[in-house]
Motif scaffolding. Structure first.
Motif, short mmCIF file in Angstrom:
data_model
loop_
_atom_site.label_atom_id
_atom_site.label_comp_id
_atom_site.label_asym_id
_atom_site.label_seq_id
_atom_site.Cartn_x
_atom_site.Cartn_y
_atom_site.Cartn_z
N ALA A 160 -6.32 2.10 -8.71
CA ALA A 160 -6.06 1.43 -9.99
C ALA A 160 -4.56 1.30 -10.24
N ALA A 161 -3.80 2.34 -9.90
CA ALA A 161 -2.35 2.30 -10.09
C ALA A 161 -1.71 1.25 -9.19
N ILE A 162 -2.18 1.14 -7.96
CA ILE A 162 -1.65 0.14 -7.03
C ILE A 162 -1.98 -1.26 -7.53
N ALA A 163 -3.20 -1.45 -8.01
CA ALA A 163 -3.60 -2.77 -8.52
C ALA A 163 -2.77 -3.17 -9.74
N ALA A 164 -2.47 -2.18 -10.60
CA ALA A 164 -1.73 -2.48 -11.83
C ALA A 164 -0.27 -2.80 -11.56
N SER A 165 0.33 -2.17 -10.55
CA SER A 165 1.76 -2.33 -10.31
C SER A 165 2.07 -3.20 -9.11
N GLY A 166 1.04 -3.63 -8.40
CA GLY A 166 1.26 -4.47 -7.24
C GLY A 166 1.69 -3.70 -6.01
N GLY A 167 1.56 -2.40 -6.03
CA GLY A 167 1.94 -1.55 -4.90
C GLY A 167 1.99 -0.11 -5.34
N LEU A 168 2.26 0.79 -4.41
CA LEU A 168 2.32 2.20 -4.74
C LEU A 168 3.50 2.47 -5.67
N PRO A 169 3.26 3.06 -6.85
CA PRO A 169 4.38 3.40 -7.74
C PRO A 169 5.37 4.33 -7.04
N PRO A 170 6.66 4.25 -7.37
CA PRO A 170 7.68 5.06 -6.67
C PRO A 170 7.36 6.54 -6.64
N ASP A 171 6.80 7.06 -7.72
CA ASP A 171 6.46 8.49 -7.78
C ASP A 171 5.04 8.76 -7.34
#
Length: 462
Positions: A160-171
């Motif tokens: 879900a985080a990848i889908a929301a930000s378009g990739g793996l969040p930095p942290d």
């Protein structure tokens, strides 16, 4: 902490975070599998598991005598014998597939890991089940096998985080974790080791005073929160009163059944619907949709069978007496049709073929009196509706129940005791007797930091 211990801990962190990172893409991809692909994967993993168990474990070789792993099909699983935690612990030295893993060796490593977590023999993760029901279990698996379990717990949130930000969040996926304080329990080990992407946990052990938990969460500001249900209800109160100031993307309840009243309070306090998460040390993992109460279980890592008292499958809509778990990723300590006393109500399968079920607590949580069996939430409901009650624990007595509660401010104990007595009478218990006492804090399991809410007469708490 010595230099050697730091090296051991860093090795543990590096091995586990690296393994989770390597496995996570495949785990996320499995979320999109169809039922046919899942079934084929289950069959192949089951055959590998059976072959390893028969070849490497005298305990399993005896109980699986006559089984041909190469020809085994999923439909054959129901014909295998059931194993219990008592069976496994009694024959622990022969139940693993590495003959070096004796119970004595594992126990000694576990004792050291309470303060200095490390890999046993340079490769193995050792966990202990909570023991809050009086049945303690030891579980051993390789670092890669444990990573399969960790990935199954966190992959939905990370996807879900990848889908929301378009990739793996930095942290990575950052989660505030209010769970076990000891690294010999699964949530405690996760907090010690998940310190870098793809998943980073912010530990706030449930054993800490609520003010310190609030301080840690406020300082870290995690976008996601995962907590024991009882602590989540407390944190909702802190958020509502302005002492906790989190801006959450998700909030999840784990390890305990969350009541409808608590669910509503948490949703209102944090402004996001609650996700139910089921995680057992034996490896079974399930998640509900946000706001939902039916969980979808990770059928690629464990097969779960909902069974009645006689071990027969229960139909959809009927509560089981137990769940029989077959762990497909732990080849070190094979768990094959292992009995959990959790009560699931199956609700069919997902589009991908995974079990869907709601969880109604544990069958051994029921208060069984001479004339009637009572679900403990019948007794706990009045306490859940009382704003002054922070936490509570209810012990069954021969003729009723004794209640211990952490209370804020003024509280009419006699009125609540009277309501509980009325509830027990309505449930069919004649002349119930209810005791009530205020306490400063509840006793917690030293490993898990859990405070068991409902304790039947049959339970033996260590």
């Amino acid at each position: 902490m010595t230099t050697a211990t730091i090296t051991d801990l860093e090795l543990l962190r590096t091995r586990l975070s690296g393994a989770v990172g390597r496995q996570m893409p495949e785990h996320i991809a499995r979320l999109g599998w169809d039922a046919g692909r899942l079934a084929a994967y289950q069959r192949d993993r089951l055959r590998t598991l059976l072959a390893r168990a028969i070849a490497g474990s005298p305990f399993h070789a005896r109980r699986l005598r006559g089984v041909d792993p190469d020809r085994f099909e999923l439909a054959d699983l129901a014909r295998l014998p059931v194993m219990t935690k008592a069976d496994m612990m009694e024959d622990f030295d022969t139940a693993t597939t590495d003959r070096r893993l004796t119970r004595d060796l594992v126990e000694r490593h576990l004792a050291r890991s309470v303060t200095d977590p490390s890999l046993l023999l340079g490769d193995y993760v050792v966990l202990v089940s909570g023991g809050s029901s009086g049945r303690r279990g030891l579980f051993v698996q390789t670092a890669d096998e444990y990573a399969e379990f960790a990935a199954a717990v966190t992959r939905r949130g990370l996807a879900a985080a990848i889908a929301a930000s378009g990739g793996l969040p930095p942290d990575g996926l950052v989660i505030g974790m209010v769970g076990a304080g000891s690294a010999v329990h699964s949530s405690g080990l996760a907090c010690v080791t998940a310190t870098r992407p793809p998943v980073r946990l912010v530990p706030a052990p449930a054993s800490l005073p609520i003010a310190e938990i609030v301080r840690r969460l406020n300082a870290a500001q995690p976008p996601n929160l995962l907590a024991y249900a009882a602590k989540l209800a407390e944190l909702a109160r802190e958020q509502r009163d302005g002492r906790l100031t989190l801006n959450l993307h998700s909030v999840a309840s784990m390890s305990e059944t969350i009541s409808p009243t608590e669910r509503m309070a948490v949703t209102e306090a944090f402004g996001v619907p609650v996700t139910d998460v089921f995680v057992s040390t034996e490896g079974l993992v399930g998640h509900s949709e946000p706001g939902g109460t039916v969980l979808t279980f990770a059928a690629d890592t464990c097969i779960a069978e909902c069974a009645d008292d006689e071990g027969r499958p229960v139909p959809d809509g009927v509560a089981s007496s137990k769940v029989l778990v077959t762990n497909l990723h732990n080849l070190t300590q094979p768990i094959i049709r292992y009995e959990l006393t959790d009560r699931f109500t199956p609700a069919g399968t997902s589009e991908g073929g995974a079990l869907r079920a709601s969880v109604a607590g544990r069958s051994d949580d029921l208060f069984r009196y001479a004339e009637v069996s009572v679900h403990p939430f019948v007794i706990g409901a009045p306490l859940l509706h009382a704003p002054a009650v922070r936490e509570f624990q209810i012990r069954q007595t021969e003729h009723g129940a004794d209640i211990a509660a952490v209370i804020d401010g003024d509280f009419d104990q006699s009125a609540v005791a009277a309501v509980v007595e009325h509830s027990l009478r309505q449930a069919g218990l004649a002349r119930p007797q209810v005791g009530f006492r205020r306490v400063a804090a509840l006793d917690r399991d030293p490993m898990t930091s859990k405070a068991r809410r409902f304790i039947p007469l049959s339970a033996r708490i260590p």
